[in-house]
Structures are given as C-alpha cells and as structure tokens.
Scaffold this motif. Sequence first.
Motif, PDB file in Angstrom:
ATOM      1  N   ALA A   7     -18.699 -34.143  -3.273  1.00 46.55           N
ATOM      2  CA  ALA A   7     -17.296 -34.562  -3.356  1.00 46.55           C
ATOM      3  C   ALA A   7     -16.461 -33.809  -2.335  1.00 46.55           C
ATOM      4  O   ALA A   7     -16.649 -32.607  -2.101  1.00 46.55           O
ATOM      5  CB  ALA A   7     -16.765 -34.310  -4.759  1.00 46.55           C
ATOM      6  N   ARG A   8     -15.522 -34.519  -1.731  1.00 48.45           N
ATOM      7  CA  ARG A   8     -14.609 -33.916  -0.753  1.00 48.45           C
ATOM      8  C   ARG A   8     -13.295 -33.587  -1.458  1.00 48.45           C
ATOM      9  O   ARG A   8     -12.735 -34.419  -2.173  1.00 48.45           O
ATOM     10  CB  ARG A   8     -14.346 -34.870   0.408  1.00 48.45           C
ATOM     11  N   LEU A   9     -12.817 -32.368  -1.245  1.00 47.50           N
ATOM     12  CA  LEU A   9     -11.609 -31.915  -1.922  1.00 47.50           C
ATOM     13  C   LEU A   9     -10.373 -32.085  -1.040  1.00 47.50           C
ATOM     14  O   LEU A   9     -10.424 -31.877   0.168  1.00 47.50           O
ATOM     15  CB  LEU A   9     -11.745 -30.447  -2.324  1.00 47.50           C
ATOM     16  N   ASP A  10      -9.279 -32.441  -1.685  1.00 48.96           N
ATOM     17  CA  ASP A  10      -7.987 -32.630  -1.018  1.00 48.96           C
ATOM     18  C   ASP A  10      -7.039 -31.540  -1.519  1.00 48.96           C
ATOM     19  O   ASP A  10      -6.682 -31.510  -2.696  1.00 48.96           O
ATOM     20  CB  ASP A  10      -7.442 -34.017  -1.368  1.00 48.96           C
ATOM     21  N   THR A  11      -6.632 -30.645  -0.638  1.00 53.11           N
ATOM     22  CA  THR A  11      -5.797 -29.511  -1.035  1.00 53.11           C
ATOM     23  C   THR A  11      -4.310 -29.743  -0.754  1.00 53.11           C
ATOM     24  O   THR A  11      -3.508 -28.826  -0.904  1.00 53.11           O
ATOM     25  CB  THR A  11      -6.243 -28.230  -0.294  1.00 53.11           C
ATOM     26  N   ARG A  12      -3.925 -30.948  -0.384  1.00 50.82           N
ATOM     27  CA  ARG A  12      -2.550 -31.185   0.053  1.00 50.82           C
ATOM     28  C   ARG A  12      -1.522 -30.943  -1.045  1.00 50.82           C
ATOM     29  O   ARG A  12      -0.392 -30.547  -0.757  1.00 50.82           O
ATOM     30  CB  ARG A  12      -2.407 -32.615   0.578  1.00 50.82           C
ATOM     31  N   ARG A  13      -1.879 -31.171  -2.299  1.00 53.79           N
ATOM     32  CA  ARG A  13      -0.906 -31.016  -3.387  1.00 53.79           C
ATOM     33  C   ARG A  13      -1.051 -29.678  -4.112  1.00 53.79           C
ATOM     34  O   ARG A  13      -0.280 -29.405  -5.044  1.00 53.79           O
ATOM     35  CB  ARG A  13      -1.046 -32.162  -4.396  1.00 53.79           C
ATOM     36  N   VAL A  14      -2.034 -28.877  -3.736  1.00 52.73           N
ATOM     37  CA  VAL A  14      -2.299 -27.615  -4.428  1.00 52.73           C
ATOM     38  C   VAL A  14      -1.919 -26.464  -3.514  1.00 52.73           C
ATOM     39  O   VAL A  14      -2.339 -26.398  -2.355  1.00 52.73           O
ATOM     40  CB  VAL A  14      -3.780 -27.512  -4.830  1.00 52.73           C
ATOM     41  N   ARG A  15      -1.099 -25.563  -4.033  1.00 47.91           N
ATOM     42  CA  ARG A  15      -0.652 -24.438  -3.213  1.00 47.91           C
ATOM     43  C   ARG A  15      -0.494 -23.202  -4.073  1.00 47.91           C
ATOM     44  O   ARG A  15      -0.497 -23.270  -5.305  1.00 47.91           O
ATOM     45  CB  ARG A  15       0.681 -24.759  -2.522  1.00 47.91           C
ATOM     46  N   ASP A  16      -0.377 -22.073  -3.415  1.00 48.78           N
ATOM     47  CA  ASP A  16      -0.186 -20.804  -4.118  1.00 48.78           C
ATOM     48  C   ASP A  16       1.004 -20.085  -3.507  1.00 48.78           C
ATOM     49  O   ASP A  16       1.071 -19.900  -2.288  1.00 48.78           O
ATOM     50  CB  ASP A  16      -1.440 -19.931  -4.003  1.00 48.78           C
ATOM     51  N   SER A  17       1.934 -19.693  -4.372  1.00 44.65           N
ATOM     52  CA  SER A  17       3.148 -19.038  -3.898  1.00 44.65           C
ATOM     53  C   SER A  17       3.005 -17.541  -3.754  1.00 44.65           C
ATOM     54  O   SER A  17       3.951 -16.866  -3.356  1.00 44.65           O
ATOM     55  CB  SER A  17       4.302 -19.355  -4.867  1.00 44.65           C
ATOM     56  N   GLY A  18       1.836 -17.009  -4.102  1.00 43.76           N
ATOM     57  CA  GLY A  18       1.626 -15.575  -3.955  1.00 43.76           C
ATOM     58  C   GLY A  18       2.368 -14.782  -5.004  1.00 43.76           C
ATOM     59  O   GLY A  18       2.743 -15.278  -6.059  1.00 43.76           O
ATOM     60  N   ARG A  19       2.592 -13.523  -4.699  1.00 43.02           N
ATOM     61  CA  ARG A  19       3.236 -12.616  -5.641  1.00 43.02           C
ATOM     62  C   ARG A  19       4.729 -12.550  -5.367  1.00 43.02           C
ATOM     63  O   ARG A  19       5.170 -12.411  -4.242  1.00 43.02           O
ATOM     64  CB  ARG A  19       2.631 -11.212  -5.547  1.00 43.02           C
ATOM     65  N   SER A  20       5.507 -12.657  -6.453  1.00 42.29           N
ATOM     66  CA  SER A  20       6.951 -12.521  -6.357  1.00 42.29           C
ATOM     67  C   SER A  20       7.414 -11.612  -7.467  1.00 42.29           C
ATOM     68  O   SER A  20       7.067 -11.816  -8.631  1.00 42.29           O
ATOM     69  CB  SER A  20       7.631 -13.898  -6.485  1.00 42.29           C
ATOM     70  N   ALA A 108     -10.510 -29.159  -7.497  1.00 47.80           N
ATOM     71  CA  ALA A 108     -11.347 -30.288  -7.896  1.00 47.80           C
ATOM     72  C   ALA A 108     -10.817 -30.943  -9.165  1.00 47.80           C
ATOM     73  O   ALA A 108     -10.836 -32.173  -9.294  1.00 47.80           O
ATOM     74  CB  ALA A 108     -12.792 -29.831  -8.091  1.00 47.80           C
ATOM     75  N   VAL A 109     -10.337 -30.145 -10.113  1.00 46.42           N
ATOM     76  CA  VAL A 109      -9.770 -30.692 -11.346  1.00 46.42           C
ATOM     77  C   VAL A 109      -8.509 -31.488 -11.025  1.00 46.42           C
ATOM     78  O   VAL A 109      -8.313 -32.599 -11.540  1.00 46.42           O
ATOM     79  CB  VAL A 109      -9.476 -29.568 -12.359  1.00 46.42           C
ATOM     80  N   GLU A 110      -7.643 -30.953 -10.174  1.00 48.95           N
ATOM     81  CA  GLU A 110      -6.436 -31.687  -9.783  1.00 48.95           C
ATOM     82  C   GLU A 110      -6.810 -33.001  -9.111  1.00 48.95           C
ATOM     83  O   GLU A 110      -6.217 -34.051  -9.413  1.00 48.95           O
ATOM     84  CB  GLU A 110      -5.581 -30.843  -8.836  1.00 48.95           C
ATOM     85  N   ASN A 111      -7.785 -32.977  -8.242  1.00 47.15           N
ATOM     86  CA  ASN A 111      -8.219 -34.194  -7.564  1.00 47.15           C
ATOM     87  C   ASN A 111      -8.771 -35.216  -8.556  1.00 47.15           C
ATOM     88  O   ASN A 111      -8.505 -36.415  -8.456  1.00 47.15           O
ATOM     89  CB  ASN A 111      -9.299 -33.870  -6.537  1.00 47.15           C
ATOM     90  N   SER A 112      -9.537 -34.735  -9.529  1.00 39.44           N
ATOM     91  CA  SER A 112     -10.108 -35.613 -10.542  1.00 39.44           C
ATOM     92  C   SER A 112      -9.016 -36.241 -11.402  1.00 39.44           C
ATOM     93  O   SER A 112      -9.054 -37.441 -11.694  1.00 39.44           O
ATOM     94  CB  SER A 112     -11.091 -34.831 -11.418  1.00 39.44           C
ATOM     95  N   LEU A 113      -8.036 -35.434 -11.819  1.00 41.38           N
ATOM     96  CA  LEU A 113      -6.919 -35.954 -12.613  1.00 41.38           C
ATOM     97  C   LEU A 113      -6.150 -37.019 -11.840  1.00 41.38           C
ATOM     98  O   LEU A 113      -5.797 -38.076 -12.387  1.00 41.38           O
ATOM     99  CB  LEU A 113      -5.984 -34.814 -13.004  1.00 41.38           C
ATOM    100  N   THR A 114      -5.889 -36.742 -10.576  1.00 39.92           N
ATOM    101  CA  THR A 114      -5.161 -37.699  -9.750  1.00 39.92           C
ATOM    102  C   THR A 114      -5.940 -38.995  -9.592  1.00 39.92           C
ATOM    103  O   THR A 114      -5.388 -40.097  -9.703  1.00 39.92           O
ATOM    104  CB  THR A 114      -4.858 -37.084  -8.372  1.00 39.92           C
TER     105      THR A 114
END
Length: 318
Positions: A7-20, A108-114
Amino acid sequence: MRFNPKARLDTRRVRDSGRSGGGGSRMPGGGGRLPIPGGAAAGGGLGGLLVIVLVIVVMQFMGGGGGGAPTASDDLDLSRVQGDDSQRYASCETGADANQDVDCARVAVENSLTAYWSDTLPEQADADFRPEQVMATFTGAVSTGCGQATSDVGPFYCPPDEGIYLDTTFFEDVLQQGLGGPAGAFVEPYVLAHEYGHHIQNVLGTMGRVRTQQGPESDAVRLELQADCYAGMWTGSATTATDEQGEAFISELSQTDIDQAIAAAKAVGDDRIQDRTTGRVNPAEWTHGSAEQRQRWFKVGYEQGSLEACDTFATDTL
C-alpha cells in the motif's frame, strides 16, 4: 493488525506541530471544554489530565441555532494549524513502513478511514464526501480553529477547521494509566475512527441536531454513541479500504484487535470515568454514554455496517 506492505501512503493530510509550551486548554471562539463526568477538578493529578476524554468541541461553533458544517466550497481558515511541520511523517511511504513505525501506522489508518468513507458515504447517504482537512499530532499545546488546546484535552475533532488533533501521550498517560484502558495496536485506530466519525457527522450536518448537552439520553450522548458506531462500521470493513492502485491498507485485523477496541470503548464510558475519578456515578451528567452503551454501539456498527443502523437519534433505546 497488519498493514499491506504494497500500500502507498498519502501524508498530505497528516502533520505534526511539534512541541509547544504554555497556554491553557480553554477553547475560545468556536469550541468549548466538556468537563469530566462528575466534575473532576482541573488541578493536578488524574483530574488535571482527564479534563476531556474523546471530546467533541461543537456547541459554540453551532451558535446555538441550526448551524451547519462548512460546505466543500467554503474556504476553511487553516492558518492556525499551518505553522511549522516537524516532518514527523515525512518518511512514511508504504504499508511496510506502517508495520515498522507507529507514526506511519497512524498515516495508514488515516488513509484507510478516508478511503472507506469516500466510498461508503456516497453509497449509503447520497452525500458528497470530503476528507478531514488535517489530522495533526502535537506535544504540549496546539492552536486550532476551535482555539488553543493543551495535552489535557485528549483527542478531539474541531468542526471549524475540520481537523482531528491528538497528543499521542494520551494513550499511555490517560487511557491506560488513568482509566485502566487497554494497551494494544488497535486502541489508537479505534480512537481515530471515533473522531473521524465526528467528521462524517459534520459533513452530514448531524451536529446541528444537538440541543441537549447532558444526560443518558441527551443529544450529546447520541452524537458520541453514533461516532462509536461509525468507528465500528470502518473496523468491520477496514481490510477492504484501498489506495489508488487498489491495494488494501490493512491486510489483517484479528479478534484481538476488535477486543482492544471494545475494551477501549468500555474504559471511556461516562460511568467508568465517574467511578474512577469521583467514586460516584451520576447519569444526569453523562456526555458520552455509559461503558455498556459505547461497547454496544461500536458492535452495532461493526456487525451491521450501515449508517441507518447507526442512527442513534432515531431510537428510544440507547
């Protein structure tokens, strides 16, 4: 749970804001905090962590009237979540990566849900699907369309920017240690599927039906139980959701995975939370449903797989 290495993963909608650092967990101008059932103190210790469990921040956004979700043509203001990305997910490319790395598993879970909802929603609701705008992880605090939130908030969906947010330390620090919930690979997917269920409710306009905020048969409880049911729907068909090349994202889902999701649903029942945090159970203060209700509605979605079966607003028996 195992992911399909092809399976090919799409990271366009998944991001990390780091530490704040700093900032409170109040969500002004579009969201609001729902207190722990029983009124746990917002001070230190367990009560400080359990300010919200699987929260949905909706009411002020709806403006007290009919309200409604942004339509596909609306311009969503994502400026508050478009800051520096830590590139946490940059190396997530395939299902093989998801089998080796928990961050890539989240992609992968986000991609599957979408993929699942992009097929299911038009088929069962004659509605246009749109994916969530962002699924963002953070550490410490995050700024969203619902305002500022800290790790105390727990995983939540923000309707104004159609985003799902979570500090991944929630699963060990709160769900396992604080609530006695299960550990296991499928616990987080259940939580993400529940929050994605809120996005589906947003797309369908179901959130505008919420009028009553507390009580065992309140609209708020009906909304949460429906999101659990939607999570069950995806779980029952998770191995059929595919990428653009027709490769399934999830190749194997075991009974152990299902049991972990059901155990997680039980752990976050209002009665369980009340009992563990205050030593008393008061159904009049429920906002998410009892442990029994949450398990049962997840199973309804898992076994029946239909939006109609998940219509918690149409039944007198929750």
